[in-house]
Design a protein around this motif. Structure first.
Motif, PDB file in Angstrom:
ATOM      1  N   PHE A  58       0.838  -1.190   0.000  1.00 47.80           N
ATOM      2  CA  PHE A  58       0.000   0.000   0.000  1.00 47.80           C
ATOM      3  C   PHE A  58       0.882   1.251   0.000  1.00 47.80           C
ATOM      4  CE2 PHE A  58      -2.814   2.747   2.869  1.00 47.80           C
ATOM      5  CZ  PHE A  58      -3.473   3.299   1.789  1.00 47.80           C
ATOM      6  N   ALA A  59       1.858   1.293   0.892  1.00 45.43           N
ATOM      7  CA  ALA A  59       2.769   2.431   0.937  1.00 45.43           C
ATOM      8  C   ALA A  59       3.692   2.452  -0.282  1.00 45.43           C
ATOM      9  CB  ALA A  59       3.596   2.385   2.234  1.00 45.43           C
ATOM     10  N   ASP A  60       4.043   1.265  -0.767  1.00 47.49           N
ATOM     11  CA  ASP A  60       4.908   1.196  -1.948  1.00 47.49           C
ATOM     12  C   ASP A  60       4.348   2.027  -3.097  1.00 47.49           C
ATOM     13  OD1 ASP A  60       6.731  -0.420  -0.727  1.00 47.49           O
ATOM     14  OD2 ASP A  60       6.026  -2.292  -1.626  1.00 47.49           O
ATOM     15  N   ALA A  64       6.260   5.101  -4.791  1.00 48.50           N
ATOM     16  CA  ALA A  64       6.687   5.067  -6.190  1.00 48.50           C
ATOM     17  C   ALA A  64       6.219   6.321  -6.934  1.00 48.50           C
ATOM     18  CB  ALA A  64       6.139   3.805  -6.874  1.00 48.50           C
ATOM     19  N   ARG A  65       5.112   6.897  -6.481  1.00 48.49           N
ATOM     20  CA  ARG A  65       4.609   8.115  -7.108  1.00 48.49           C
ATOM     21  C   ARG A  65       5.229   9.366  -6.503  1.00 48.49           C
ATOM     22  NH1 ARG A  65      -1.714   7.355  -6.746  1.00 48.49           N
ATOM     23  NH2 ARG A  65      -1.729   9.521  -7.424  1.00 48.49           N
ATOM     24  N   GLY A  66       6.140   9.169  -5.554  1.00 56.76           N
ATOM     25  CA  GLY A  66       6.830  10.318  -4.988  1.00 56.76           C
ATOM     26  C   GLY A  66       5.993  11.123  -4.024  1.00 56.76           C
ATOM     27  N   GLY A  88       3.651  15.285  -2.177  1.00 55.96           N
ATOM     28  CA  GLY A  88       2.546  14.716  -1.417  1.00 55.96           C
ATOM     29  C   GLY A  88       1.742  15.791  -0.702  1.00 55.96           C
ATOM     30  N   ALA A  89       2.429  16.766  -0.146  1.00 57.63           N
ATOM     31  CA  ALA A  89       1.731  17.848   0.551  1.00 57.63           C
ATOM     32  C   ALA A  89       0.892  18.665  -0.425  1.00 57.63           C
ATOM     33  CB  ALA A  89       2.740  18.742   1.265  1.00 57.63           C
ATOM     34  N   GLU A  90       1.444  18.863  -1.622  1.00 58.17           N
ATOM     35  CA  GLU A  90       0.676  19.588  -2.650  1.00 58.17           C
ATOM     36  C   GLU A  90      -0.605  18.829  -2.998  1.00 58.17           C
ATOM     37  OE1 GLU A  90       2.628  20.582  -6.345  1.00 58.17           O
ATOM     38  OE2 GLU A  90       4.309  21.418  -5.178  1.00 58.17           O
ATOM     39  N   LEU A  91      -0.450  17.531  -3.215  1.00 60.04           N
ATOM     40  CA  LEU A  91      -1.624  16.742  -3.578  1.00 60.04           C
ATOM     41  C   LEU A  91      -2.640  16.763  -2.449  1.00 60.04           C
ATOM     42  CD1 LEU A  91      -2.876  14.999  -5.744  1.00 60.04           C
ATOM     43  CD2 LEU A  91      -1.861  13.004  -4.681  1.00 60.04           C
ATOM     44  N   LEU A  92      -2.154  16.705  -1.222  1.00 62.12           N
ATOM     45  CA  LEU A  92      -3.060  16.739  -0.074  1.00 62.12           C
ATOM     46  C   LEU A  92      -3.853  18.036  -0.058  1.00 62.12           C
ATOM     47  CD1 LEU A  92      -4.118  15.544   2.550  1.00 62.12           C
ATOM     48  CD2 LEU A  92      -2.184  16.586   3.737  1.00 62.12           C
ATOM     49  N   SER A  93      -3.188  19.116  -0.418  1.00 60.82           N
ATOM     50  CA  SER A  93      -3.911  20.383  -0.417  1.00 60.82           C
ATOM     51  C   SER A  93      -4.995  20.382  -1.497  1.00 60.82           C
ATOM     52  CB  SER A  93      -2.913  21.529  -0.601  1.00 60.82           C
ATOM     53  OG  SER A  93      -3.326  22.406  -1.605  1.00 60.82           O
ATOM     54  N   ARG A  94      -4.665  19.821  -2.658  1.00 60.46           N
ATOM     55  CA  ARG A  94      -5.708  19.725  -3.688  1.00 60.46           C
ATOM     56  C   ARG A  94      -6.829  18.805  -3.219  1.00 60.46           C
ATOM     57  NH1 ARG A  94      -3.629  17.881  -9.287  1.00 60.46           N
ATOM     58  NH2 ARG A  94      -1.651  17.682  -8.178  1.00 60.46           N
TER      59      ARG A  94
END
Lengths: 160, 160
Positions: A58-60, A64-66, A88-94
DNA sequence: TATTGTTATACTCTATAACTATA
DNA sequence: TATAGTTATAGAGTATAACAATA
């Protein structure tokens, strides 16, 4: 009815974040890493209620997507500490933007004051039930990859 | 939060009716047979959103327990018409008692007037979302047998 | 010896597609 | 030829348990 509505809301949300190539479980992990950075995989797996053997792949996928980063703990080299990457933080904000839009759309039938009422009532129920503010529905058995398992039968099946 | 609460309510309900040796999906079929007696298996499967090949063993289990009955349609002998048996109707009545008790317990933190408020708000949302009054959460991927899959890890896992 | 992360295996569950009987 | 019910098979997904590395 609460269960029915909740499942429906979860389904709509899953469809929405599929455009970010995320599943609800993945979204939950991103949020968790933001709130509790640096935890070990064991701890995270326990928080999410999934066995460690399932957490690894799951974490892999997210690594892998950075979107997240595994850092070795120098004082105990058995442990990894997991962190969000900048990406990841950027995606979380979106993701949070999508969540807000989702709630707004889902509750469009309610006046703002009613929306507040509902939120307050649900919060009381959640507290009484001892649910944590974080999101923990049923991660033990939730899709951890967004692969549609080959030919799926169209997202909106006839259900009557 | 709605999704989280809904999942939690569904989980508690599942635990409760496990004492009747029923899964939520089985309970849904009993209710459906009560509301729409005499439908064909094809129709029922479509209403529940499950493929016919899954519906067959699903109904088999309840038939073997004497809760539902398959009757051949004389005018078209390809079709079965499914009905509740007397025993099935009895169990459904007990099931409804459990459902009422479940709701009462779940909403114990709310005053009666608040409970009514909540119900009204949820009903509005459900109407706007076009959900049928019958129960259709996610029957496409729901346990159809109550076998605990051998050693399960205790119903109340640590989840933080 | 105990614990973390990981991998392997065995098992459950599901959907697709074939099959039979009827239309 | 088409449809209802059924069965078979192949594939995905999971948990259990073994494993290596570190404590």
């Amino acid at each position: 009815m609460l269960a029915q509505l909740g499942a429906h809301a979860a389904e709509l949300f899953a469809q929405r974040i599929a455009r970010l190539d995320l599943t609800p479980a993945q979204a939950g992990l991103l949020r968790l890493l933001d709130r509790e950075p640096g935890r070990s995989q064991r701890q995270l797996a326990e928080i999410l209620g999934m066995p460690p053997s399932r957490f690894v792949p799951f974490a892999d996928g997210l690594e892998a997507r950075g979107l997240l980063e595994r850092r070795k703990n120098p004082s105990d080299r058995r442990l990894y500490a997991l962190f969000l990457t900048e990406e990841g933080a950027e995606l979380l904000s979106r993701l949070r933007g999508e969540a807000a839009a989702h709630e707004k759309q889902f509750c469009a039938a309610l006046a703002p004051s009613e929306h507040q009422q509902l939120t307050a009532l649900l919060r009381r129920l959640a507290q009484q039930q001892g649910l944590r503010p974080g999101i923990h529905p049923g991660y033990r058995s939730m899709r951890t990859s967004s692969t549609p398992t080959a030919g799926r039968p169209a997202p909106d099946e006839p259900r009557v």
